[in-house]
Design an enzyme around this catalytic site. Structure first.
Site, PDB file in Angstrom:
ATOM      1  CG  HIS A  87      -2.121  -0.858   0.996  1.00 30.96           C
ATOM      2  ND1 HIS A  87      -2.825  -1.350   2.064  1.00 30.96           N
ATOM      3  CD2 HIS A  87      -2.432  -1.791   0.086  1.00 30.96           C
ATOM      4  CE1 HIS A  87      -3.696  -2.268   1.952  1.00 30.96           C
ATOM      5  NE2 HIS A  87      -3.578  -2.489   0.354  1.00 30.96           N
TER       6      HIS A  87
ATOM      7  CB  SER B  45      -9.957  -5.993   9.917  1.00 28.82           C
ATOM      8  OG  SER B  45      -9.815  -5.447   8.721  1.00 28.82           O
TER       9      SER B  45
HETATM   10  N1  APR Z   1      -2.367  -7.175  17.843  1.00 28.11           N
HETATM   11  C1  APR Z   1      -2.781  -7.957  16.908  1.00 28.11           C
HETATM   12  N2  APR Z   1      -3.861  -7.554  16.402  1.00 28.11           N
HETATM   13  C2  APR Z   1      -4.360  -6.505  16.660  1.00 28.11           C
HETATM   14  C3  APR Z   1      -3.877  -5.334  17.799  1.00 28.11           C
HETATM   15  C4  APR Z   1      -2.826  -6.061  18.453  1.00 28.11           C
HETATM   16  N3  APR Z   1      -2.236  -5.436  19.325  1.00 28.11           N
HETATM   17  N4  APR Z   1      -4.683  -4.447  17.871  1.00 28.11           N
HETATM   18  C5  APR Z   1      -5.590  -4.535  16.896  1.00 28.11           C
HETATM   19  N5  APR Z   1      -5.582  -5.593  16.110  1.00 28.11           N
HETATM   20  C6  APR Z   1      -6.422  -6.040  15.167  1.00 28.11           C
HETATM   21  C7  APR Z   1      -7.733  -5.673  15.061  1.00 28.11           C
HETATM   22  O1  APR Z   1      -8.563  -6.855  15.828  1.00 28.11           O
HETATM   23  C8  APR Z   1      -8.243  -5.712  13.529  1.00 28.11           C
HETATM   24  O2  APR Z   1      -8.732  -6.933  13.359  1.00 28.11           O
HETATM   25  O3  APR Z   1      -5.840  -5.601  13.928  1.00 28.11           O
HETATM   26  C9  APR Z   1      -6.757  -5.560  12.884  1.00 28.11           C
HETATM   27  C10 APR Z   1      -6.719  -4.098  12.421  1.00 28.11           C
HETATM   28  O4  APR Z   1      -7.754  -4.022  11.268  1.00 28.11           O
HETATM   29  P1  APR Z   1      -7.881  -2.738  10.287  1.00 28.11           P
HETATM   30  O5  APR Z   1      -8.016  -1.351  10.984  1.00 28.11           O
HETATM   31  O6  APR Z   1      -9.067  -3.042   9.390  1.00 28.11           O
HETATM   32  O7  APR Z   1      -6.569  -2.493   9.539  1.00 28.11           O
HETATM   33  P2  APR Z   1      -5.881  -3.286   8.199  1.00 28.11           P
HETATM   34  O8  APR Z   1      -6.577  -4.822   8.222  1.00 28.11           O
HETATM   35  O9  APR Z   1      -4.528  -3.044   8.300  1.00 28.11           O
HETATM   36  O10 APR Z   1      -6.508  -2.378   6.947  1.00 28.11           O
HETATM   37  C11 APR Z   1      -6.292  -2.784   5.692  1.00 28.11           C
HETATM   38  O11 APR Z   1      -7.442  -1.015   4.885  1.00 28.11           O
HETATM   39  O12 APR Z   1      -7.931   1.275   5.549  1.00 28.11           O
HETATM   40  C12 APR Z   1      -7.244   0.728   4.486  1.00 28.11           C
HETATM   41  O13 APR Z   1      -5.257   0.953   3.225  1.00 28.11           O
HETATM   42  C13 APR Z   1      -5.708   0.704   4.811  1.00 28.11           C
HETATM   43  O14 APR Z   1      -4.111  -0.900   4.706  1.00 28.11           O
HETATM   44  C14 APR Z   1      -5.082  -0.638   5.267  1.00 28.11           C
HETATM   45  C15 APR Z   1      -6.243  -1.571   4.963  1.00 28.11           C
END
Ligand code: APR
Length: 242
Positions: A117, A186
């Protein structure tokens, strides 16, 4: 049970690929996107992270990215980032595929890193498409290219394609992996989440690490529930002090 199984798979593996998301940087103080105090709870993605939003109001988009750059510049890689950098050093074939734009994996010492990304530390010219690194915090907003045109953040926005070569390297590493770790995502955003299905279809053992169940938990070989900064050292270095 799951921890021991996953450890055994990792110890036997000659090829490992990892997909990380915002969750791995949460313990470094960087907000995730969809968690309780997530960025998309405070801001609308269509106002901050699309080409249309930037065309409509580049100042607002740049102010948001500059705020995130200053937040990230004060953060440190955590034990989760460091454990993955360590795993790379002890695994013959290793690839770290990250959705994160924060650069913390690099700062933790990861080398075979695929930032699918993009990076918040890169700027790209909207006219000549020149791309360059700039760690200045705060930036003089809005930044311009030496050709005089407006620069944009070097990240992939919603509705944009991922960098082709980088993406095919991510697919190749995934398909060749014996073990595929899914850390702190997620698994809601494609095509990155599609790598999980590709790993399974290619016969890899898929191990998920997350503080909660996700959209793919039912499909993986095992899910380790807990903070990545605690679970990864335990998983990858059994002698690690808990
Ligand atoms: N350790 C492990 N997992 C964690 C922790 C932690 N300390 N804290 C939060 N999480 C988990 C949450 O439960 C969630 O499932 O991390 C995940 C974060 O998910 P998102 O906020 O959806 O982020 P991500 O999956 O990286 O998003 C994907 O979406 O918004 C766009 O481009 C952006 O790269 C990003 C993409």
């Amino acid at each position: 049970m799951c921890l021991e199984k996953a450890r055994a798979w990792i110890n036997q593996a000659s090829s490992i690929a990892v997909l990380t998301g915002a969750g791995i940087s949460a313990e470094s103080g960087i907000p995730t996107f969809r968690g309780t105090a997530g960025l998309w709870k405070q801001f609308r993605p269509e106002d901050r992270a699309t080409p249309h939003a930037f065309a409509r109001n580049p100042e607002t988009v740049w102010e948001w990215y500059d705020w995130r750059r200053s937040l990230i510049s004060q953060a440190q890689p955590n034990a989760g980032h460091l454990a993955l950098a360590e795993l790379e050093r002890s695994t013959p074939r290793f690839a770290l595929i990250t959705q994160n734009v924060d650069g913390l994996h690099q700062r933790a010492g990861s080398h075979n890193l695929l930032e699918v990304h993009g990076s918040i530390w890169k700027l790209r010219c909207t006219k000549c498409h020149r791309e360059w690194h700039d760690q200045t915090v705060p930036l003089m907003l809005p930044p311009h290219c030496e050709c005089g045109a407006l620069a944009r953040p070097g990240v992939v926005w919603f509705g944009e394609a991922l960098p082709r070569d980088l993406w095919s390297s991510a697919e190749d590493a995934t398909a060749a992996s014996d073990v595929f770790l899914v850390v702190g995502t997620s698994a809601a955003v494609y095509p990155a989440a599609g790598l999980i299905h590709l790993a399974r279809a290619s016969g890899a053992k898929v191990v998920e690490l997350n503080t909660e169940e996700t959209a793919i938990s039912a499909e993986v070989d095992c899910t380790l529930l807990g903070p990545a900064g605690e679970i990864l050292p335990q998983l990858l270095n059994p002698n690690a002090q808990t």
